[in-house]
Scaffold this motif. Structure first.
Motif, short mmCIF file in Angstrom:
data_model
loop_
_atom_site.label_atom_id
_atom_site.label_comp_id
_atom_site.label_asym_id
_atom_site.label_seq_id
_atom_site.Cartn_x
_atom_site.Cartn_y
_atom_site.Cartn_z
N GLY A 430 0.80 -1.22 0.00
CA GLY A 430 0.00 0.00 0.00
C GLY A 430 0.83 1.26 0.00
O GLY A 430 0.32 2.35 0.26
N LYS A 431 2.11 1.10 -0.30
CA LYS A 431 3.00 2.26 -0.33
C LYS A 431 4.23 1.89 -1.15
O LYS A 431 4.71 0.76 -1.08
N GLU A 488 1.48 4.61 6.15
CA GLU A 488 0.47 5.60 6.54
C GLU A 488 -0.93 5.09 6.22
O GLU A 488 -1.15 4.40 5.21
N ILE A 489 -1.87 5.44 7.08
CA ILE A 489 -3.27 5.08 6.86
C ILE A 489 -3.93 6.19 6.06
O ILE A 489 -3.93 7.36 6.46
N SER A 490 -4.49 5.82 4.92
CA SER A 490 -5.12 6.82 4.05
C SER A 490 -6.41 7.34 4.67
O SER A 490 -7.10 6.63 5.41
N ASP A 491 -6.72 8.62 4.40
CA ASP A 491 -7.98 9.18 4.88
C ASP A 491 -9.11 8.99 3.87
O ASP A 491 -10.21 9.52 4.02
N LYS A 492 -8.83 8.19 2.83
CA LYS A 492 -9.84 7.90 1.82
C LYS A 492 -10.73 6.76 2.31
O LYS A 492 -10.25 5.73 2.79
#
Length: 819
Positions: A430-431, A488-492
């Motif tokens: 995811g990154k 990082e955790i996405s804010d999406k």
């Protein structure tokens, strides 16, 4: 597995606090369960200092005490009263200053300012046994003249404190089941963060053949169970006590020092993760090693003195005449190293993990060797480890290498080749973490990069990484070293709409969980694997319906549970043993079943099934005593109320459920709840004391089991109807009924509702009497009947007519009489 911090630093040049190290290890998948400080001398000689006796005078009120002044290098000299016969001016001594804690076994005492026969004393001059560095109490310690005043005693004696980390190794990570293995993972972690931290592997370049005077041939007759077997002889060793550093190292991780040969093999096992075994070469009959299986029932006495009957599949290390060792599991009583041993044969092998696991389980043995062998050691590391241990033995026990290394390795175990897409790495993680970081991690984990072409890595994974065979396994390794917390955790927010009208099992489970938790219950979650012994001699859950685990890790985890009951009883016993006796538990979970009659050649899973359940346990007090109320015991009626509340919350009409008496070998008294079509929904009752006794539970336990799938399927048929609250009043009539003692309230309620279905709103039992003034075998029930017509007010004549029908039906159906 215990990891010594001081020992770990032999292989990696780290200098971080033990607590910080534990966080790092946990973050990279090696969870640390605890940290213990280990001191070679209890108390670590804290508070002790080297001093010099300046003056020594006889005590005026004693014929054996002396009054001394002692320089400790910290200002004014200390006046200390001493009773040792050998104290004299000019000596260098060990001084315990005020506040120092000294230990004697499990007891301790603190040095305080005191008066001894009227003379003030500001410390203590110490003997060897008083500070734990010896056993002598003939007098105080007198140090050499070159001892420096003011030096801390712990520095003078080079006392080293250590920290032991309890690392919880998962079954697939045997590569980390050693100090070097842990250091390797740490080096990979620091490769991204501190390039100065390097991994150092023990050097074996000094291994040389001294002679061939003691060559012992090796014959492997079962290469499937023993793919590789290596060995070498060392002649002229002197068995004795290990050096202090070695004894300290093995003792710190919880092992008992035995002798220098055995301690060396244990040290290398925990250093590199490869088990070794040392045989007394002079006890090897015929001068040959045979690796083979023996006939079923062959007797063999192991190191613990137990005579064991061998299975025909047990791999054994034998000489020309007899068995010497259960391969990879446990040594024999008469082939090991003793004080008289002069020549040894050192074994380093790779055994089939499945073979070792089965043998260890058959004999109920779990050793450091079997723990590693049954998970898969490094087949390519046997020679290196053999050299490492041989050099260590030569260092501490003398001797010469007296044979070529015997190495039987007929079919090489190849490393794993893995194709890894760069895009897949970034997609799963995811990154995008960059090729440089990816390649640093891969190389640090000793995975070889063959090439990188068209966005694809060709990798070669070493054979000891038994858990890395696919590209996703490599990606998992990259992620754990890179750091889960660095993603990082996405804010999406990704979402969709569902138009399903089926009952949402997860939502309903949360609803019931919240309800039970609000009623004081605690949710528990037990392992689906359990003991097969729980199902022995049960008819309701027969053992032939157990789903058995092939190659189970232990007898306690050998089958999948058929019921949630036993896991809850384990939890109850655990809590009661810790004085927590008032318990309310619930658990949601699957139960698993095997039915041989359903087997199909075309479907391997046809014989297996699973069903989701909700279980409740009650025991102890319903509530503790306080100033307003006395304590109140939990009861089966409280459990019944909780179950009924669950059904109500799910939308059931309790009047449409059928409850009947039930009992089996688990429940001594119980109710079974079904719908009108006979579908079983729940069983609840009092657990049989015989079952409780197996768990050492002496207090009553009440248990309910709900068939969650069946219950939820019923709720799909329910429709919510709203009705206006009736404007017309309820009417209550109470009856005192004399009935037989075996009549249940459910029978009375059923008879009453048969007599009147429309107007009778509720039937409630509010008093029970048995005893004086009643005939034997009789009891009295006080029952309230509530009547209501939603369309009109009931008249006296209507009420009287309804009550007559009810009384008449009670007399006919249950033999009730009005009192």
């Amino acid at each position: 597995m215990n990891i010594s911090y001081n020992w770990l630093k032999r292989y990696i040049n780290i200098n971080v606090e033990a607590a910080e190290l534990s966080k790092i290890l946990t973050s990279i998948g090696l969870e640390v369960g605890g940290i213990d400080q280990v001191q070679s001398i209890k108390g670590g000689l804290e508070g002790l200092i080297i001093g010099e006796v300046l003056t020594c005078e006889a005590h005026e009120n004693s014929d054996h005490l002396h009054v001394t002044t002692v320089n400790t290098g910290s200002g004014d000299a200390l006046q200390i009263v001493c009773g040792a016969p050998n104290v004299a001016a000019g000596q260098k001594v060990v001084v315990a200053t005020i506040g120092t804690v000294l230990y004697s076994g499990d007891e301790s005492f603190t040095i305080k300012r005191s008066k001894i026969r009227g003379v003030e004393s500001l410390g203590m001059l110490c003997a060897a046994d008083e500070i734990g560095i010896g056993t002598s109490h003939d007098g105080i310690i007198v140090l050499p003249d070159d001892a420096k005043v003011g030096t801390l005693a712990k520095d003078y004696y080079n006392i080293q404190n250590d920290y032991v980390l309890e690392v919880d190794i998962t079954p697939n990570r045997v590569d980390a089941a050693s100090h070097y293995g842990v250091a390797r993972d740490l080096a990979a972690y620091f490769s991204l963060r501190n390039s100065e931290i390097k991994l150092t592997k023990p050097d074996v370049s000094k291994f040389t053949l001294d002679s061939q005077q003691l060559t012992i041939p090796v014959v492997v007759q079962n290469p499937e169970a023993c793919p590789r077997y290596s060995g070498v002889t060392i002649s002229g060793v002197k068995v004795g006590e290990s050096p202090e550093w070695l004894k300290t190292a093995v003792a710190n991780i919880g092992l008992r020092p035995i002798n220098n040969i055995v301690d060396a093999t244990n040290f290398v096992l925990h250093e590199l993760g490869q088990p070794l075994h040392a045989f007394d070469a002079d006890k090897i009959a015929g001068g040959e090693i045979h690796v083979r299986c023996l006939p079923e029932g062959t007797s063999f006495v192991t190191l613990d003195g137990v005579e064991r009957k061998l299975n025909a599949a047990d791999l054994m290390i034998c000489d020309a005449e007899k068995p010497m060792c259960i391969a990879g599991v446990f040594g024999g009583l008469n082939s090991g190293v003793t004080e008289s041993t002069q020549n040894i044969f050192l074994e380093s092998a790779y055994f089939n993990p499945v073979s070792i696991r089965k043998t260890a389980r058959r004999h109920g043995l779990n050793t450091d060797a079997s723990f590693r062998y049954e998970r898969g050691c490094d087949p390519d590391g046997t020679i290196y480890v053999l050299k490492r241990c041989a050099l260590l033995i030569q260092e501490i026990a003398g001797g010469v290498i007296s044979s070529e290394i015997a190495d039987v390795y007929p079919e090489k175990i190849m490393p794993f080749d893995v194709q890894l897409s760069f895009n897949k790495i970034n997609s799963l993680i995811g990154k995008e973490i960059g090729r440089e970081n990816i390649e640093l991690i891969i190389k640090a984990l000793e995975i070889e990069i063959l090439n990188f072409e068209n966005g694809i890595y060709s990798l070669r994974v070493p054979a000891y990484r038994v858990d890395v065979m696919r590209d996703v396994d490599v990606i998992e390794d990259i992620l754990r070293i890179y750091g889960y917390n660095n993603i990082e955790i996405s804010d999406k927010l990704m979402s969709n709409l569902s138009y399903s009208t089926k009952p949402d099992s997860h939502k309903m489970q949360n609803t019931i969980s919240e309800q039970l938790t609000a009623q004081g219950f605690n949710e528990i979650l037990n392992n689906s694997l359990t003991k097969a012994a729980y199902y022995n001699d049960l008819t309701i859950f027969p053992s032939n319906r157990n789903v058995r685990i092939i190659n189970a890790l232990s007898n306690d985890l050998s089958v999948m549970r058929q019921t949630l009951l036993f896991g809850g009883l384990e939890n109850i016993a655990h809590n009661i043993n810790r004085q927590n006796k008032d318990l309310k538990f619930y658990e949601f979970g699957n139960c698993y079943y095997y039915n041989a009659e359903n087997r199909k050649d075309t479907d391997n899973l046809a014989a297996y099934s699973e069903n989701y359940h909700l279980a409740l346990w009650l025991t102890g007090n319903q509530h503790a005593a306080n100033w307003a109320t006395a304590d109140s015991q939990s009861s089966v009626f409280e459990l019944k109320a909780q179950v009924e509340n669950i059904f109500r919350r799910l939308g059931f009409d309790l009047q449409k459920l059928v409850s009947s008496e039930y009992a089996d070998e688990l429940l001594s008294e119980a109710l079974i709840v079904q719908n009108r079509q006979g579908v079983r929904l729940a069983v609840m009752g009092i657990l049989n004391p015989k079952i409780l006794k197996k768990f050492d539970i002496e207090q009553p336990v009440y248990y309910a089991d709900l068939e969650w799938n069946s219950t939820l399927a019923q709720t799909a048929q329910f429709k919510v109807h709203f009705a206006e609250i009736s404007k017309f009043p309820e009417v209550r009539r109470d009856l005192a009924l004399l009935i037989d003692s075996d009549i249940k309230f459910t029978q009375i309620e059923k008879a009453a509702r048969e007599a009147e279905q429309k107007i009778l709103k509720s039937v409630t039992l509010f008093d029970v009497y048995e005893g004086k003034n009643l005939a034997e075998g009789k009891k009295s029930y006080a029952i309230s009947f509530t009547l209501q017509d939603k369309d009109k007010t009931l008249t006296d004549s209507q009420i009287e007519s309804i009550m007559k029908r009810i009384v008449s039906n009670l007399e006919n159906k249950v033999g009730a009489k009005l009192r």
